[in-house]
Design a protein around this motif. Sequence first.
Motif, short mmCIF file in Angstrom:
data_model
loop_
_atom_site.label_atom_id
_atom_site.label_comp_id
_atom_site.label_asym_id
_atom_site.label_seq_id
_atom_site.Cartn_x
_atom_site.Cartn_y
_atom_site.Cartn_z
N LYS A 30 48.03 47.04 42.91
CA LYS A 30 46.60 46.78 42.86
C LYS A 30 45.98 47.49 41.66
O LYS A 30 46.20 48.67 41.44
N MET A 31 45.23 46.72 40.85
CA MET A 31 44.56 47.27 39.67
C MET A 31 43.18 46.64 39.54
O MET A 31 43.00 45.45 39.78
N THR A 32 42.23 47.44 39.11
CA THR A 32 40.89 46.93 38.84
C THR A 32 40.83 46.36 37.42
O THR A 32 41.75 46.59 36.61
N TYR A 33 39.76 45.67 37.12
CA TYR A 33 39.56 45.15 35.77
C TYR A 33 39.63 46.30 34.76
O TYR A 33 40.31 46.19 33.74
N ALA A 34 38.96 47.40 35.05
CA ALA A 34 38.94 48.54 34.14
C ALA A 34 40.35 49.10 33.91
O ALA A 34 40.70 49.49 32.79
N GLN A 35 41.17 49.14 34.94
CA GLN A 35 42.54 49.65 34.80
C GLN A 35 43.40 48.71 33.95
O GLN A 35 44.20 49.17 33.14
N VAL A 36 43.23 47.41 34.14
CA VAL A 36 43.99 46.44 33.34
C VAL A 36 43.58 46.56 31.88
O VAL A 36 44.43 46.60 30.98
N VAL A 37 42.29 46.65 31.62
CA VAL A 37 41.79 46.79 30.24
C VAL A 37 42.27 48.11 29.63
O VAL A 37 42.68 48.14 28.47
N GLY A 62 46.31 36.17 24.26
CA GLY A 62 47.01 35.12 23.51
C GLY A 62 47.51 34.10 24.52
O GLY A 62 46.76 33.61 25.36
N LYS A 63 48.81 33.79 24.46
CA LYS A 63 49.41 32.83 25.39
C LYS A 63 49.98 33.50 26.63
O LYS A 63 50.53 32.85 27.50
N THR A 64 49.88 34.82 26.71
CA THR A 64 50.37 35.56 27.87
C THR A 64 49.29 35.57 28.94
O THR A 64 48.10 35.68 28.65
N TRP A 65 49.72 35.47 30.21
CA TRP A 65 48.79 35.33 31.34
C TRP A 65 49.20 36.23 32.48
O TRP A 65 50.39 36.30 32.83
N PHE A 66 48.24 36.92 33.05
CA PHE A 66 48.43 37.72 34.27
C PHE A 66 47.48 37.19 35.32
O PHE A 66 46.29 37.01 35.06
N HIS A 67 48.00 36.99 36.53
CA HIS A 67 47.18 36.50 37.63
C HIS A 67 47.18 37.51 38.76
O HIS A 67 48.24 37.91 39.24
N PHE A 68 46.00 37.92 39.19
CA PHE A 68 45.81 38.86 40.29
C PHE A 68 45.10 38.14 41.43
O PHE A 68 44.19 37.35 41.20
N GLU A 69 45.50 38.44 42.66
CA GLU A 69 44.86 37.89 43.86
C GLU A 69 44.58 39.03 44.82
O GLU A 69 44.95 40.18 44.57
N GLU A 70 43.97 38.68 45.93
CA GLU A 70 43.71 39.64 47.01
C GLU A 70 42.99 40.88 46.48
O GLU A 70 43.32 42.01 46.82
N GLY A 72 42.80 42.29 43.31
CA GLY A 72 43.46 43.21 42.40
C GLY A 72 44.96 43.34 42.45
O GLY A 72 45.52 44.19 41.77
N LYS A 73 45.67 42.50 43.20
CA LYS A 73 47.13 42.60 43.26
C LYS A 73 47.77 41.63 42.27
O LYS A 73 47.52 40.42 42.32
N LEU A 74 48.63 42.15 41.39
CA LEU A 74 49.35 41.30 40.44
C LEU A 74 50.29 40.37 41.22
O LEU A 74 51.11 40.83 42.01
#
Length: 152
Positions: A30-37, A62-70, A72-74
């Motif tokens: 689990k990560m917040t927006y601030a933690q991902v940034v 770029g072309k890389t994508w990360f998707h989080f649900e629930e 904040g869970k990757l």
Amino acid sequence: MKKIILIGFIIALSINAFAQDVDGMCVDQKMTYAQVVAKFGKPDTYQKQYDEFGLSEDYYYGKTWFHFEETGKLKDFVIKDRRFAALTLDIDGGIRVGDPLSKLDNFKYGKPQYINTDEEGENYLIYPKHDDHVYLIVKKGIIIKIYYSYPV
């Protein structure tokens, strides 16, 4: 009581035996927006929406994508450039787009398993005996894409 502790320890080891991660950020972490940034920098594109499970977020670098649900869970990732390393918890330095497939010849869980060839390239599977698969797309022996999709 000792049996219960031992069983719990064995279950914990089996759950963590395979580390689907990007630069140490693990699937289901689990990560917040601030933690991902803070970890990866400001994304080129960020999208969020709410559903019955909470906040769902997509980060594009770029072309890389990360998707989080629930909230904040990757859950999913697609890596298409050298900026990010996958499997860093299982492989010293991880693997990156641009690495030769042969980097995984001595992988402790076995060589990647060839699946098929499609328009992108040759498809390989890492951790073939586990439900959580990491996939590689390879052209001329070089990794061009690394991706993971959370099993449903």
